[in-house]
Design an enzyme around this catalytic site. Structure first.
Site, PDB file in Angstrom:
ATOM      1  CD  GLU A  63       0.690   1.210  10.092  1.00  0.00           C
ATOM      2  OE1 GLU A  63       1.153   2.264   9.233  1.00  0.00           O
ATOM      3  OE2 GLU A  63      -0.018   1.481  11.082  1.00  0.00           O
ATOM      4  CB  CYS A 114       7.735   1.643   4.791  1.00  0.00           C
ATOM      5  SG  CYS A 114       7.691   1.569   6.647  1.00  0.00           S
ATOM      6  N   PRO A 156       5.953  -8.127   6.956  1.00  0.00           N
ATOM      7  CG  PRO A 156       6.785  -5.874   6.799  1.00  0.00           C
ATOM      8  CD  PRO A 156       6.148  -6.665   7.656  1.00  0.00           C
ATOM      9  CD1 TRP A 157       9.876  -9.166   1.839  1.00  0.00           C
ATOM     10  CD2 TRP A 157      11.737  -7.642   2.365  1.00  0.00           C
ATOM     11  NE1 TRP A 157      10.142  -8.253   0.752  1.00  0.00           N
ATOM     12  CE2 TRP A 157      11.098  -7.314   1.125  1.00  0.00           C
ATOM     13  CE3 TRP A 157      12.650  -7.092   2.960  1.00  0.00           C
ATOM     14  CZ2 TRP A 157      11.755  -6.334   0.166  1.00  0.00           C
ATOM     15  CZ3 TRP A 157      13.502  -5.952   2.391  1.00  0.00           C
ATOM     16  CH2 TRP A 157      12.638  -5.453   0.870  1.00  0.00           C
ATOM     17  CB  SER A 203       3.563  -4.117  -1.303  1.00  0.00           C
ATOM     18  OG  SER A 203       2.528  -4.998  -1.427  1.00  0.00           O
ATOM     19  CG  ASP A 206      -6.907 -15.125   0.375  1.00  0.00           C
ATOM     20  OD1 ASP A 206      -7.250 -14.181   0.153  1.00  0.00           O
ATOM     21  OD2 ASP A 206      -7.840 -16.343   0.294  1.00  0.00           O
ATOM     22  CD  GLU A 225       7.618   1.223  -0.732  1.00  0.00           C
ATOM     23  OE1 GLU A 225       6.664   0.407  -1.209  1.00  0.00           O
ATOM     24  OE2 GLU A 225       7.652   1.449   0.459  1.00  0.00           O
ATOM     25  CE  LYS A 245       1.908 -14.690   4.989  1.00  0.00           C
ATOM     26  NZ  LYS A 245       3.405 -14.724   4.489  1.00  0.00           N
ATOM     27  N   PRO A 246       4.550 -14.654   9.081  1.00  0.00           N
ATOM     28  CG  PRO A 246       6.408 -15.922   9.695  1.00  0.00           C
ATOM     29  CD  PRO A 246       5.001 -15.920  10.018  1.00  0.00           C
ATOM     30  CB  SER A 247       7.894 -12.115   5.000  1.00  0.00           C
ATOM     31  OG  SER A 247       8.515 -12.314   3.685  1.00  0.00           O
ATOM     32  CD  GLU A 248       5.760 -15.364   1.273  1.00  0.00           C
ATOM     33  OE1 GLU A 248       5.545 -14.427   2.143  1.00  0.00           O
ATOM     34  OE2 GLU A 248       4.926 -15.078   0.228  1.00  0.00           O
TER      35      GLU A 248
HETATM   36  P1  NAD Z   1       4.554  -7.844   0.555  1.00  0.00           P
HETATM   37  O1  NAD Z   1       3.215  -6.966   0.360  1.00  0.00           O
HETATM   38  O2  NAD Z   1       5.160  -8.523  -0.613  1.00  0.00           O
HETATM   39  O3  NAD Z   1       4.224  -8.674   1.813  1.00  0.00           O
HETATM   40  C1  NAD Z   1       4.185  -8.588   3.168  1.00  0.00           C
HETATM   41  C2  NAD Z   1       3.234  -9.624   3.793  1.00  0.00           C
HETATM   42  O4  NAD Z   1       2.096  -9.690   3.262  1.00  0.00           O
HETATM   43  C3  NAD Z   1       4.035 -11.073   3.590  1.00  0.00           C
HETATM   44  O5  NAD Z   1       3.743 -11.802   4.638  1.00  0.00           O
HETATM   45  C4  NAD Z   1       3.331 -11.525   2.448  1.00  0.00           C
HETATM   46  O6  NAD Z   1       3.391 -13.092   2.458  1.00  0.00           O
HETATM   47  C5  NAD Z   1       1.732 -11.107   2.760  1.00  0.00           C
HETATM   48  N1  NAD Z   1       0.929 -11.006   1.473  1.00  0.00           N
HETATM   49  C6  NAD Z   1       1.003 -11.041   0.165  1.00  0.00           C
HETATM   50  N2  NAD Z   1       0.062 -10.915  -0.598  1.00  0.00           N
HETATM   51  C7  NAD Z   1      -1.015 -11.165   0.222  1.00  0.00           C
HETATM   52  C8  NAD Z   1      -2.443 -11.359  -0.085  1.00  0.00           C
HETATM   53  N3  NAD Z   1      -3.244 -11.445  -0.919  1.00  0.00           N
HETATM   54  N4  NAD Z   1      -3.094 -11.625   1.380  1.00  0.00           N
HETATM   55  C9  NAD Z   1      -2.652 -11.706   2.504  1.00  0.00           C
HETATM   56  N5  NAD Z   1      -1.196 -11.540   2.936  1.00  0.00           N
HETATM   57  C10 NAD Z   1      -0.457 -11.236   1.685  1.00  0.00           C
HETATM   58  O7  NAD Z   1       5.405  -6.697   1.221  1.00  0.00           O
HETATM   59  P2  NAD Z   1       7.172  -7.041   1.451  1.00  0.00           P
HETATM   60  O8  NAD Z   1       7.656  -6.889   0.065  1.00  0.00           O
HETATM   61  O9  NAD Z   1       7.244  -8.157   2.504  1.00  0.00           O
HETATM   62  O10 NAD Z   1       7.616  -5.458   2.212  1.00  0.00           O
HETATM   63  C11 NAD Z   1       7.764  -4.585   1.684  1.00  0.00           C
HETATM   64  C12 NAD Z   1       6.477  -3.651   1.568  1.00  0.00           C
HETATM   65  O11 NAD Z   1       6.052  -3.447   2.993  1.00  0.00           O
HETATM   66  C13 NAD Z   1       6.842  -2.054   1.060  1.00  0.00           C
HETATM   67  O12 NAD Z   1       5.937  -1.836   0.360  1.00  0.00           O
HETATM   68  C14 NAD Z   1       6.942  -1.349   2.503  1.00  0.00           C
HETATM   69  O13 NAD Z   1       6.748   0.002   2.192  1.00  0.00           O
HETATM   70  C15 NAD Z   1       5.936  -1.923   3.355  1.00  0.00           C
HETATM   71  N6  NAD Z   1       6.055  -1.683   4.706  1.00  0.00           N
HETATM   72  C16 NAD Z   1       5.361  -0.815   5.205  1.00  0.00           C
HETATM   73  C17 NAD Z   1       5.495  -0.451   6.624  1.00  0.00           C
HETATM   74  C18 NAD Z   1       4.608   0.324   7.312  1.00  0.00           C
HETATM   75  O14 NAD Z   1       4.764   0.696   8.511  1.00  0.00           O
HETATM   76  N7  NAD Z   1       3.880   1.128   6.596  1.00  0.00           N
HETATM   77  C19 NAD Z   1       6.604  -0.924   7.315  1.00  0.00           C
HETATM   78  C20 NAD Z   1       7.455  -1.915   6.634  1.00  0.00           C
HETATM   79  C21 NAD Z   1       7.199  -2.175   5.464  1.00  0.00           C
END
Ligand code: NAD
Length: 499
Positions: free
Chosen positions: A267, A301, A168-169, A246, A230, A401, A193-196
């Site tokens: 996570e 989180c 995530p970011w 998320s 994906d 959240e 794959k890092p967050s875009e």
């Molecule tokens: P996000 O789910 O939008 O994105 C996270 C990652 O998943 C990104 O790299 C995104 O491109 C990818 N992604 C999105 N849809 C996908 C799919 N269909 N298939 C595969 N990959 C996909 O989350 P975010 O907005 O970047 O981060 C915030 C979220 O992360 C919050 O809900 C937060 O609680 C959670 N988080 C959890 C932890 C933990 O340890 N539990 C730690 C940090 C963040």
């Protein structure tokens, strides 16, 4: 009181110069590729200025990275624990040697204050050190013995193969390190794959460690979750998909992974309760909330976003909280080390948080600190540190959240009610209980449905202890020897030696 956004003095240099940026391609088989035609903007959220454009990878890029990882795996899996450990120690040293650059890059990409970036980079390096040590210590599950007459059993832990990791970011490099270190330590290769929105520190990391890891062992493909993430979740040559993100992304990944009966390691989001009893040290709890609720602008989180306080001390506790939170300095990280809260990461996220705030206030919550966006006519996605009191049980702000600098305060009247309400959300990542009673500290911690429970503390982590959730917060553990086990598989080899 109102918060002002502290800005850097005119003429202050940018956080990162052009020659310090990472190469802007995918990192596949030990080399950076030429960027493809489709690019996405990476912005500095404190200034809204364009930092760079990063390629949006496709299925073909992902498949090439997986093929490179697969080709590299047999040799990497055979590297002895001692040698693998030395590689991870060298990675930790490389992070330390470039810490200043990585801190500035992370702050430019996310808007984090330096204190947060410094903590991220320090913990990332320490994570590699921990895994370098842990991988050399065989665990008890590797015990061998004679459990059937004339048969000797040998229990082996093996790497899984190639793992897809999606990050995530909110902590770009730190969440990357939480995956990369145990995945490599357990003898796997990976495609990450890092967050875009925040790919820069991960690409820089790849550049910095390129000479330390054999080609193909670690690969990075930038791009969208719905495309690259994906594909990783569906790819038949990927043994496990590990995602931090998320809950909805976790659900999508688990569904996609089901077709190939792939393991998933998830996570996900949190909604951590911060339960304050009438016998707690209220001043200490309020000081704890300042960090626990507002670290990384609440984009965390495990953030203590949901206070449940005993009604008899709610007024006194809220007064302590107001005094603490009013002292927070908001601003652009370039304005210096005093900044405690930076901007939110992006315009869509800023709009989302403002939406939650507006609805909570419209539904009767009372902002005792903050409650609004800041400097709306100037660049940067700043929101005031906000504490909402008079929050009704079950209100949206107590269930969803928000992922911003917003803490709600509710009251309860007895221990059972506190526990019931603390557990009454989909998430189960983290929680804390504040009390001076020894009995209560054990009894309440035991009944809270969260993967981490702190007593008289909140949001304190270490590489030695596991991190991960229950319920909607996912499954699998980051950090500690539990992560090392999650990224390996058990094999039983039985030798018959009777005649
Ligand atoms: P996000 O789910 O939008 O994105 C996270 C990652 O998943 C990104 O790299 C995104 O491109 C990818 N992604 C999105 N849809 C996908 C799919 N269909 N298939 C595969 N990959 C996909 O989350 P975010 O907005 O970047 O981060 C915030 C979220 O992360 C919050 O809900 C937060 O609680 C959670 N988080 C959890 C932890 C933990 O340890 N539990 C730690 C940090 C963040």
């Amino acid at each position: 009181m109102t918060f002002t956004v502290r800005r850097p003095a005119p003429g202050t240099a940018p956080l990162i110069s052009a020659d310090e940026l990472p190469p802007l391609g995918h990192f596949i088989d030990g080399k950076f590729t030429e960027p493809g035609p489709e690019l996405s903007d990476v912005l500095d959220p404190a200034t809204e200025e364009l930092l760079v454009r990063v390629p949006l990878g496709g299925v073909e890029d992902t498949d090439r990275a997986v093929a490179a990882a697969r080709a590299a795996h047999p040799a990497w899996a055979r590297v002895t624990p001692k040698e693998r450990s030395e590689v991870l120690l060298a990675v930790a040293e490389r992070i330390d040697a470039n810490a200043d650059l990585l801190i500035r890059l992370e702050s430019a990409d996310t808007g984090k204050p330096f204190a947060v970036s410094r903590d991220d980079i320090g913990m990332a390096a320490d994570g590699f050190r921990f895994m370098a040590g842990a991988l050399r210590a065989p665990s008890s599950s590797m015990a061998s013995g004679e459990y059937v007459a004339d048969h000797t059993s040998v229990m082996l832990r093996e790497p899984l193969g190639v793992i897809g990791a999606v990050t995530p970011w909110n902590y770009p490099l730190l969440m990357g390190a939480w995956k990369i270190a145990p995945i490599l330590a357990a003898g796997n290769c990976l495609v990450l794959k890092p967050s875009e929105q925040t790919p820069l520190s991960t690409l820089k990391f790849a550049e910095l460690v390129a000479d330390l890891l054999p080609a193909g062992v670690f690969n990075v493909v930038t791009g969208r979750g719905s495309v690259v993430g994906d594909r990783l979740a569906r790819h038949p040559d990927i043994a496990m998909i590990a995602l931090t993100g998320s809950t909805s992304s976790g659900q999508a990944v688990a569904r996609a992974a089901a077709d190939t009966v792939k393991r998933a390691h998830l996570e996900l989001g949190g909604k951590a309760p911060f339960v304050v009893f009438e016998d707690a040290d209220l001043k200490a709890a309020a000081a704890g909330l300042r960090t626990a609720g507002f670290w990384n602008s609440g984009q965390e989180c495990g953030a203590a976003c949901r206070v449940l306080v005993h009604a008899s001390v709610a007024e006194e506790f809220t007064a302590h909280v107001v005094r603490e939170i009013e002292q927070i300095t908001v601003g652009d990280p370039r304005a210096g080390d005093a900044i405690e809260i930076g901007p939110l990461v992006s315009k869509p996220h800023y709009d989302r948080v403002r939406g939650y705030l507006g609805r909570a206030i419209a539904q009767g919550a009372r902002p005792v600190v903050g409650g609004t966006a800041l400097d709306e006519d100037r660049p940067g996605y700043f929101v005031a540190p906000t504490v909402l009191s008079d929050v009704a049980e079950g209100a949206e702000i107590t269930r969803e959240e928000v992922f911003g600098p917003v803490v709600s305060i509710e009251t309860f009247t007895d221990e059972d009610e506190a526990i019931r309400r603390a557990n009454d959300v989909d998430a189960g990542l983290a929680a804390s209980v504040w009390t001076e009673s020894a009995r209560r500290s054990h009894a309440v911690a035991a009944r809270l449905d969260a993967g981490t429970v702190w007593v008289n503390s909140h949001l304190v982590l270490a590489n030695e202890v596991p991190w991960g959730g229950f319920k909607g917060s996912g499954y699998g553990r980051d950090l500690s020897v539990y992560a090392l086990e999650d990224y390996s598989r058990t094999k039983h080899v039985m030798h018959h030696h009777g005649r």
